[in-house]
Scaffold this active site. Structure first.
Site, PDB file in Angstrom:
ATOM      1  CG  ASP A  78      58.218  18.822  75.063  1.00 31.44           C
ATOM      2  OD1 ASP A  78      58.904  18.494  74.329  1.00 31.44           O
ATOM      3  OD2 ASP A  78      56.985  18.358  75.368  1.00 31.44           O
ATOM      4  NE  ARG A  82      61.727  17.580  70.280  1.00 32.32           N
ATOM      5  CZ  ARG A  82      60.985  17.486  71.288  1.00 32.32           C
ATOM      6  NH1 ARG A  82      60.291  18.287  71.731  1.00 32.32           N
ATOM      7  NH2 ARG A  82      60.955  16.114  71.657  1.00 32.32           N
TER       8      ARG A  82
HETATM    9  P1  FDA Z   1      54.796  24.947  59.867  1.00 27.38           P
HETATM   10  O1  FDA Z   1      53.755  24.637  60.459  1.00 27.38           O
HETATM   11  O2  FDA Z   1      55.053  26.233  59.286  1.00 27.38           O
HETATM   12  O3  FDA Z   1      54.370  24.303  58.389  1.00 27.38           O
HETATM   13  C1  FDA Z   1      55.125  24.498  57.456  1.00 27.38           C
HETATM   14  C2  FDA Z   1      55.048  23.442  56.151  1.00 27.38           C
HETATM   15  O4  FDA Z   1      54.900  22.010  56.486  1.00 27.38           O
HETATM   16  C3  FDA Z   1      53.524  23.670  55.599  1.00 27.38           C
HETATM   17  O5  FDA Z   1      53.649  24.853  54.745  1.00 27.38           O
HETATM   18  C4  FDA Z   1      53.335  22.294  54.968  1.00 27.38           C
HETATM   19  O6  FDA Z   1      53.807  22.223  53.650  1.00 27.38           O
HETATM   20  C5  FDA Z   1      53.908  21.535  55.723  1.00 27.38           C
HETATM   21  N1  FDA Z   1      52.933  21.102  56.672  1.00 27.38           N
HETATM   22  C6  FDA Z   1      52.830  21.244  58.163  1.00 27.38           C
HETATM   23  N2  FDA Z   1      51.912  20.652  58.741  1.00 27.38           N
HETATM   24  C7  FDA Z   1      51.411  19.748  57.678  1.00 27.38           C
HETATM   25  C8  FDA Z   1      50.382  18.613  57.728  1.00 27.38           C
HETATM   26  N3  FDA Z   1      49.379  18.528  58.815  1.00 27.38           N
HETATM   27  N4  FDA Z   1      49.956  18.168  56.363  1.00 27.38           N
HETATM   28  C9  FDA Z   1      50.768  18.478  55.439  1.00 27.38           C
HETATM   29  N5  FDA Z   1      51.853  19.394  55.347  1.00 27.38           N
HETATM   30  C10 FDA Z   1      52.041  20.139  56.484  1.00 27.38           C
HETATM   31  N6  FDA Z   1      57.015  23.686  69.559  1.00 27.38           N
HETATM   32  C11 FDA Z   1      57.408  24.095  70.680  1.00 27.38           C
HETATM   33  O7  FDA Z   1      57.180  25.484  71.048  1.00 27.38           O
HETATM   34  N7  FDA Z   1      58.133  23.612  71.830  1.00 27.38           N
HETATM   35  C12 FDA Z   1      58.528  22.360  71.700  1.00 27.38           C
HETATM   36  O8  FDA Z   1      58.885  21.530  72.474  1.00 27.38           O
HETATM   37  C13 FDA Z   1      58.076  21.428  70.780  1.00 27.38           C
HETATM   38  N8  FDA Z   1      58.147  20.264  70.222  1.00 27.38           N
HETATM   39  C14 FDA Z   1      58.161  19.589  69.168  1.00 27.38           C
HETATM   40  C15 FDA Z   1      58.423  18.304  68.690  1.00 27.38           C
HETATM   41  C16 FDA Z   1      58.522  17.914  67.312  1.00 27.38           C
HETATM   42  C17 FDA Z   1      58.766  16.730  67.134  1.00 27.38           C
HETATM   43  C18 FDA Z   1      57.862  18.672  66.440  1.00 27.38           C
HETATM   44  C19 FDA Z   1      57.820  18.155  64.959  1.00 27.38           C
HETATM   45  C20 FDA Z   1      57.263  19.896  66.781  1.00 27.38           C
HETATM   46  C21 FDA Z   1      57.382  20.447  67.984  1.00 27.38           C
HETATM   47  N9  FDA Z   1      56.925  21.584  68.394  1.00 27.38           N
HETATM   48  C22 FDA Z   1      57.303  22.239  69.536  1.00 27.38           C
HETATM   49  C23 FDA Z   1      55.997  22.254  67.350  1.00 27.38           C
HETATM   50  C24 FDA Z   1      56.764  23.259  66.528  1.00 27.38           C
HETATM   51  O9  FDA Z   1      57.186  24.590  67.293  1.00 27.38           O
HETATM   52  C25 FDA Z   1      55.782  23.919  65.479  1.00 27.38           C
HETATM   53  O10 FDA Z   1      54.895  24.621  66.066  1.00 27.38           O
HETATM   54  C26 FDA Z   1      55.298  22.572  64.376  1.00 27.38           C
HETATM   55  O11 FDA Z   1      56.251  21.903  64.031  1.00 27.38           O
HETATM   56  C27 FDA Z   1      54.646  23.284  63.345  1.00 27.38           C
HETATM   57  O12 FDA Z   1      55.839  23.882  62.360  1.00 27.38           O
HETATM   58  P2  FDA Z   1      56.515  23.249  61.132  1.00 27.38           P
HETATM   59  O13 FDA Z   1      57.923  23.314  61.373  1.00 27.38           O
HETATM   60  O14 FDA Z   1      55.989  21.821  60.916  1.00 27.38           O
HETATM   61  O15 FDA Z   1      56.105  24.312  60.217  1.00 27.38           O
END
Ligand code: FDA
Length: 309
Positions: free
Chosen positions: A135, A185
């Site tokens: 991570d 990732r």
């Molecule tokens: P964001 O949170 O901006 O959401 C974008 C859109 O996605 C929303 O507008 C909505 O449409 C949809 N969405 C998001 N959440 C939803 C929900 N609960 N229900 C419905 N729709 C939803 N970070 C880090 O700093 N270090 C790491 O090692 C990791 N590791 C990691 C592993 C994995 C497998 C994932 C998926 C994420 C991480 N992260 C992480 C976290 C990552 O950096 C980030 O904070 C989250 O994934 C949220 O960002 P999104 O890309 O989902 O977009």
């Protein structure tokens, strides 16, 4: 604003105590965390794997304060790997490790300790027939994490990296890591980062994500598209097609409890989808980062407070 406030609260001992002891917490936590012990993690993994999903299991814990604690986390991973192997899951279950949990930020030889313990975990994962992804945490640890990754990859080339599109440096890091067999990732990033190192504007973070994804999808490595964002998921599909990538030469990743329907939809369309499954006693920091990401999650948390508290 709310997100930043919640990320700040993730470091408050007082709020931690309040949330951990609130009567609601168990329900709220259960949505995002598989449970407290390794059996819970194995059970949740089993269920997901039976629905054609892959998993990456994370033992929750960060900011380890001494060597004994770091050793405890290492041993928890060795135990987890043995259980996943015994349950016959290691063909679809890998693990995710936070280096800070195994000593990286301890004063003096923290980096050396983290490398040593990560090597032990990678050895055990290899024996069990699976892989480890490191991570990525806040920007002050990025150089150290990438240097430990490079060291680990000498013996364990399949060790996965995580890069965060909110950091200005990440496009260049993607270029460095987009090499044959390199598992990367790509996520947006979950920490409260200053303007000196990170984009502050959500649209700029998204644009950076697309630039980084282009680099990874064009290269010969193995991109792991970690996002719940529908637009980015669509763009990833387009980039994979443009680069004539077959399904399985990249994967989507989402968090446990977040957009489960979308996880199943993608898997049903033949895509490889991996769910990040966290478990353990130290769920507080992880939960606060999930709440910070999405106002709807905070509403869910507050609703639970009002109905159960
Ligand atoms: P964001 O949170 O901006 O959401 C974008 C859109 O996605 C929303 O507008 C909505 O449409 C949809 N969405 C998001 N959440 C939803 C929900 N609960 N229900 C419905 N729709 C939803 N970070 C880090 O700093 N270090 C790491 O090692 C990791 N590791 C990691 C592993 C994995 C497998 C994932 C998926 C994420 C991480 N992260 C992480 C976290 C990552 O950096 C980030 O904070 C989250 O994934 C949220 O960002 P999104 O890309 O989902 O977009």
């Amino acid at each position: 604003m709310l997100g930043r406030a919640l990320l700040s609260l993730s470091h408050s001992e007082r709020v931690r105590h309040l949330v951990e002891t609130a009567p609601i917490s168990r329900n709220v936590v259960a949505r995002f965390v598989a449970g407290k012990g390794p059996d819970d993690a194995v059970r949740a993994s089993q269920t997901l794997i039976h629905s054609d999903l892959k998993v990456s299991v994370d033992h929750l814990g960060e900011d380890t304060v001494d060597r004994t604690q770091a050793e405890g986390v290492r041993d928890a991973y060795l135990d987890l790997l043995a259980r996943l192997s015994d349950a016959g899951l290691t063909g679809s279950a890998e693990i995710s490790v936070k280096l800070s949990a195994i000593g990286q930020v301890l004063p003096g030889d923290g980096e050396k300790i983290a490398l040593e313990y990560a090597q032990a975990i990678c050895t055990s994962a290899t024996t069990a027939g699976t892989t480890v992804t490191l991570d990525m945490e806040d920007h002050s640890t990025t150089d150290s994490t990438l240097s430990i990754l490079a060291e680990l990859r000498k013996d364990f080339p399949s060790t996965g990296a995580v890069l965060q599109s909110y950091l200005y440096r990440t496009e260049a890091d993607c270029r460095d890591l987009a090499t044959a067999g390199s598992r990367v990732r790509l996520c947006k990033g979950a920490y409260n980062e200053p303007e000196s190192v990170a984009y502050q504007d959500a649209a700029a973070v998204d644009r950076s994500y697309v630039r980084c994804l282009k680099v990874l999808m064009t290269g010969p490595g193995y991109p792991m598209v970690a996002t719940h964002d529908p637009r980015l998921i669509e763009i990833a599909g387009v980039l994979a097609a443009q680069n004539r990538r077959e399904q399985g030469s990249y994967e989507y990743q989402m968090l446990y409890g977040v957009r489960p329907d979308e996880q199943r939809r993608l898997a049903g369309a033949g895509e490889r989808v991996r769910v990040y499954v966290p478990y353990g006693e130290q769920w507080y920091g992880y939960l606060m980062r999930r709440l910070a990401e999405r106002p709807a999650n905070v509403a869910f948390f507050l609703r639970a407070l009002l109905t159960k508290g």
